[in-house]
Design a protein around this motif. Structure first.
Motif: not given
Lengths: 95, 487
Positions: B173-193
């Motif tokens: 879940t992403d309230t302020g970046g909680s999908i996108r920032q860990p996606a960056m830190f772990c080299n993944l693709t993550g999306l907040k719709p």
């Protein structure tokens, strides 16, 4: 903005969170730091701007006034810290 | 059975559909990988192999009966903020240490209908409040690329589990970046719709006007498959968008010729680590080679995102978390004098320091006499930020920049200074305040620190299919998303 120890105690009471006397100073310092960050936004002139809570400005839907849930009292109460005879048990609130 | 634990969702689906592997075999493979690798990472809070295997068997039976479903048999792990009927659901908190969910969230149900099998529940910052997964009651999650560094947060377990090949995909879940920032830190693709695309029903609420569910995977192609399963109108969520189901994979193969990328000068300032700025510049060159053009745009009010967020999110959290009172469910203190003392002690014991801080801030800004100066002012700033983006979209189709100003940091580097921690979300928060869709995809390494860099793509409302197309085309031309940690 500066917060006093009394402010912290008042907020903690409103929030129903116990903050012990030896925690107050630390909580106060951390919250002051955060409010310093927050207060950056006070300088912006927003007169006449309509506040936004939904990007698509959607209007809340109405639903039919109909029963949709089934009774699952036992299931829900299985998570209760204390329950008996279908009631949640709490300390006495009415003398 | 030998199985490539780093197979993508698309590859896994293909192998299942070709009957090269069964859902039960896959569930067994990933459960065994979890039991060998997870102790070093602490990405999972709860596993229940019996439940997982019976779900897998049920999905195999669907196939045997000739039923078709888009992701029939593909494993998924859920952030421990999603209720799943009969599964312990903790939200990373002592408050809910023993809470067993009495019903399932809509997103989990949708994914099960699509055929997905639950591998377990993933670690997270307590009540999703944090950017490093250091606030979890169940301990920190280690970044699988470097065990001395954080995986990001709040969906730290969601990112670490996919990066380590413990599951092909996860929810966050992403309230302020909680999908996108860990996606960056772990080299993944993550999306907040876009806000309202995925139902919030059955997801433990943090900040209701900001919370959105979304997928983590290795590729944009996978995120498209996952989002197609997750999304959809739900009458149980009052803010769910009433619109037809979408196939988010439909535009993946479109060429990028003519794509206009807006580069806000506010996202490329002094605060960005030089190694990150360089990696993003190089990625933009790839986009230009693919036919995109770039144009500078300006988002003058975006600098107020962090202050506005730290009013709106705590305010809504203080209201949402008032339900944890020790009366109906959750932790109750042992000793108390009366009912108010019971509330106060139960909440003091059940919540961690960061959660309490945010409840206190929220209580203050909503208290008598302060509403206009804080919550109302923040709401007006949300409008101004949204208008900045609206203007930008007159000259561009998507907005890009770095996902975070610095990469994965060491444990303890920011945990004593909340403000320092909050500023890590400086680029991601604006999309939650406006409700726009946003994603992060791998785009290189910060050569100074060796940490991964994420390209942040913010799109116009409901433009997820285009954003996924953009990221997919980049991934067809690059290899960053194909790197895996040695574990």
């Amino acid at each position: 903005m500066s917060l006093s120890a009394q402010d912290i105690e008042r907020i903690a009471h409103l929030a129903r969170i116990r903050v012990s006397p030896d925690e107050v100073a630390q909580v106060q310092a951390k919250l002051e730091g955060i409010f310093k960050l927050i207060d950056d936004m006070q300088s912006v002139n927003t007169q006449g701007v309509e506040p936004m809570s939904h990007g698509l400005d959607m209007v809340l839907r109405l639903r039919d006034d109909a029963v949709t849930e089934v009774n699952q009292r036992e299931k829900f109460q299985s998570n209760a810290p204390a329950a008996a005879d279908g009631y949640f048990l709490v300390p006495k609130v009415i003398e | 059975m030998s199985w490539n634990t780093f197979a993508t969702v698309a590859e896994t689906k293909k192998a299942l559909d070709a009957k090269q592997v069964s859902a039960v075999e896959l569930a067994k493979h990933y459960l065994s990988r979890v039991s060998s690798i997870n102790p070093a990472l602490n990405a999972f809070i709860t596993i229940d192999p019996e439940k997982t295997l019976s779900e897998a068997l049920a999905q195999d039976n669907r196939r045997a009966k000739g039923e078709a479903a888009p992701l029939l048999g593909v494993p998924i792990a859920h952030k421990d903020i999603y209720l799943i009927d009969g599964w312990r659901t903790t939200c990373g908190s002592k408050m809910l240490e023993n809470f067993v969910a009495p019903y399932s969230s809509t997103v989990v149900k949708n994914m099960a209908d699509a055929g997905m099998v639950t591998l377990g529940k993933l670690n997270m910052d307590e009540f999703a409040m944090g950017s490093s997964n250091e606030t979890s009651y169940f301990g920190t999650v280690k970044n699988p690329w470097d065990l001395s560094r954080v995986p990001g947060g709040s969906s730290g377990g969601s990112a670490a589990s996919v990066a380590a090949g413990l599951t092909p995909a996860s929810t966050g879940t992403d309230t302020g970046g909680s999908i996108r920032q860990p996606a960056m830190f772990c080299n993944l693709t993550g999306l907040k719709p876009t806000y309202g695309v995925c139902s919030r029903y059955g997801i433990i609420a943090f900040a209701s006007s900001l919370d959105q569910a979304g997928p983590f995977a290795q590729t944009a192609e996978d995120c498209a498959l996952l989002l197609s399963a997750m999304a959809g109108f739900d009458p149980h969520d009052a803010t769910s968008l009433d619109r037809p189901k979408e196939d988010y994979s439909r535009d993946l193969s479109k060429p990028l010729k003519g794509l206009r990328i807006g580069l806000p000068k506010e996202f490329f300032g002094d605060g960005v680590a030089p190694g990150i700025a360089k990696a993003v510049d190089e990625a933009l060159d790839v986009y230009r080679k693919l036919g995109a053009t770039t144009v500078e745009v300006s988002l003058p009010n975006v600098k107020y995102s962090v202050p506005a967020y730290y009013v709106v999110a705590p305010a809504e959290a203080s209201s949402n978390l008032s339900r944890f009172d020790g009366a109906r469910f959750g932790h109750r203190a042992k000793d108390y004098t009366d009912i108010v003392d019971m509330y106060k002690r139960s909440r003091a014991e059940g919540f961690g320091a960061e959660v309490k801080r945010r409840i206190l801030i929220g209580t203050y800004v909503l208290s008598h006499g302060y509403y206009d100066a804080y919550y109302l002012q923040a709401g007006k700033l949300r409008r101004l930020i949204a208008e900045d983006f609206k203007k930008a979209y007159e000259v561009c189709d998507v907005v890009m920049g770095p996902t975070a100003p610095e990469g994965a940091f060491q444990f303890g580097a920011k945990s004593d200074d909340p403000v320092k921690m909050y500023l890590n979300d400086i680029f991601t928060i604006c999309a939650n305040l406006t409700g726009q869709p946003a994603m992060s995809h791998p785009c290189g390494v910060d050569k100074d620190t060796g940490q991964f860099v994420g390209m942040h793509i913010i799109g116009n409302y409901l433009d997820e299919a285009r954003m996924l197309n953009v990221a997919h085309q980049y991934q067809l031309a690059t290899e960053w998303h194909k790197k895996h940690p040695a574990l």
